[in-house]
Scaffold this motif. Structure first.
Motif, PDB file in Angstrom:
ATOM      1  N   ASP A  11      42.155  -5.063 -11.084  1.00 36.38           N
ATOM      2  CA  ASP A  11      42.091  -6.441 -11.580  1.00 36.38           C
ATOM      3  C   ASP A  11      42.325  -6.486 -13.083  1.00 36.38           C
ATOM      4  OD1 ASP A  11      41.562  -7.358  -9.045  1.00 36.38           O
ATOM      5  OD2 ASP A  11      39.393  -7.468  -9.331  1.00 36.38           O
ATOM      6  N   PHE A  12      41.745  -5.535 -13.810  1.00 34.57           N
ATOM      7  CA  PHE A  12      41.843  -5.494 -15.271  1.00 34.57           C
ATOM      8  C   PHE A  12      43.272  -5.185 -15.716  1.00 34.57           C
ATOM      9  CE2 PHE A  12      41.558  -2.926 -19.217  1.00 34.57           C
ATOM     10  CZ  PHE A  12      40.978  -3.872 -20.060  1.00 34.57           C
ATOM     11  N   LEU A  13      43.904  -4.227 -15.027  1.00 38.34           N
ATOM     12  CA  LEU A  13      45.253  -3.806 -15.394  1.00 38.34           C
ATOM     13  C   LEU A  13      46.326  -4.756 -14.877  1.00 38.34           C
ATOM     14  CD1 LEU A  13      44.801  -0.033 -14.552  1.00 38.34           C
ATOM     15  CD2 LEU A  13      45.161  -0.935 -16.846  1.00 38.34           C
ATOM     16  N   GLY A  14      46.025  -5.408 -13.752  1.00 35.92           N
ATOM     17  CA  GLY A  14      47.009  -6.291 -13.137  1.00 35.92           C
ATOM     18  C   GLY A  14      47.930  -5.583 -12.172  1.00 35.92           C
ATOM     19  N   GLY A  15      47.488  -4.423 -11.643  1.00 37.39           N
ATOM     20  CA  GLY A  15      48.295  -3.673 -10.700  1.00 37.39           C
ATOM     21  C   GLY A  15      47.543  -2.461 -10.207  1.00 37.39           C
ATOM     22  N   PRO A  16      48.053  -1.801  -9.162  1.00 36.61           N
ATOM     23  CA  PRO A  16      47.363  -0.649  -8.583  1.00 36.61           C
ATOM     24  C   PRO A  16      47.326   0.549  -9.531  1.00 36.61           C
ATOM     25  CG  PRO A  16      49.526  -0.927  -7.578  1.00 36.61           C
ATOM     26  CD  PRO A  16      49.299  -2.126  -8.434  1.00 36.61           C
ATOM     27  N   VAL A  17      46.169   1.154  -9.625  1.00 38.64           N
ATOM     28  CA  VAL A  17      45.956   2.259 -10.557  1.00 38.64           C
ATOM     29  C   VAL A  17      46.815   3.461 -10.213  1.00 38.64           C
ATOM     30  CG1 VAL A  17      44.233   3.929 -11.378  1.00 38.64           C
ATOM     31  CG2 VAL A  17      43.615   1.520 -11.108  1.00 38.64           C
ATOM     32  N   ARG A  18      46.937   3.800  -8.932  1.00 41.82           N
ATOM     33  CA  ARG A  18      47.667   5.013  -8.550  1.00 41.82           C
ATOM     34  C   ARG A  18      49.178   4.857  -8.712  1.00 41.82           C
ATOM     35  NH1 ARG A  18      45.548   9.679  -8.677  1.00 41.82           N
ATOM     36  NH2 ARG A  18      46.715  10.492  -6.901  1.00 41.82           N
TER      37      ARG A  18
END
Length: 206
Positions: A25-32
């Motif tokens: 949510d914070f980044l605006g996309g999937p972490v992996r």
């Protein structure tokens, strides 16, 4: 509990899941799908003994293998809502004796031999088996590559392209992370474009 949850326990895994969701949510996309790692920070032993029961979710830029940390200027907030250099895309790998020694990110319009194709979810096995069972990784990544490149997911896929995989770190695995990063790879061919939905015409059986 007398101490904060230890790695591999249900409490630690639950915290990591919460932090992974918060990071996306914070980044605006999937972490992996980016050169980013999630870290769960617990109170100190003294703080826990004094009644602290919080945990903090941190994100940091990281190498593909999740081990190296890279300093940066500016916040990561919303970083994956645009064409960020942290998004996994095209790479020029260095391979020695079947082992990837370096993965240099390049623009997909430049000559390259590898591209991020997606993720596969590894089964709940031991980390040692994940690291040693190349057949398991090959099957998972080939299916990810087939979906990405618009290829038949069949026995001939291995003759269309190679693959590179990056497992979660041991710490991430203990925290419950099961997503393995997969890259379509060529030992000799180079491309100056993305191979997303390239199809059998661009990637024939060789």
């Amino acid at each position: 509990a007398d101490v904060a949850p230890a790695a591999g326990t249900p409490g630690a895994k639950a915290a990591y899941r919460d932090c992974s969701d918060a990071a996306a949510d914070f980044l605006g996309g999937p972490v992996r799908g980016a050169r980013v790692a999630v870290q769960v920070v617990w109170p100190t032993r003294a703080g826990w003994a004094g009644g602290a029961r919080w945990f903090r979710c941190d994100v940091t830029t990281a190498d593909l293998d999740g081990r190296g940390r890279v300093s940066r200027t500016g916040s990561l907030a919303g970083e994956l809502t645009h064409a960020s250099p942290l998004r996994l895309a095209c790479f020029d790998p260095e391979v020695s004796g079947g082992t990837v020694t370096a993965m240099t990110a390049v623009a997909c319009g430049e000559a390259h031999r590898a591209e991020f194709a997606g993720l596969w979810t590894a089964p709940d096995i031991s980390y040692a088996r994940l690291e040693s069972d190349t057949g398991l990784s090959a099957g998972g990544c080939r299916s990810a590559i087939a979906r990405f490149a618009g290829l038949p997911d069949d026995s001939e896929l291995q003759f269309r392209s190679g693959w590179i995989s990056y497992n979660p770190t041991r710490a991430e695995w203990l925290s419950g992370e099961r997503l393995v990063r997969c890259f379509i790879y060529f030992s000799e061919r180079t491309f100056n474009r993305s191979l997303k939905n390239a199809g059998p015409g661009v990637l024939p059986v060789r």
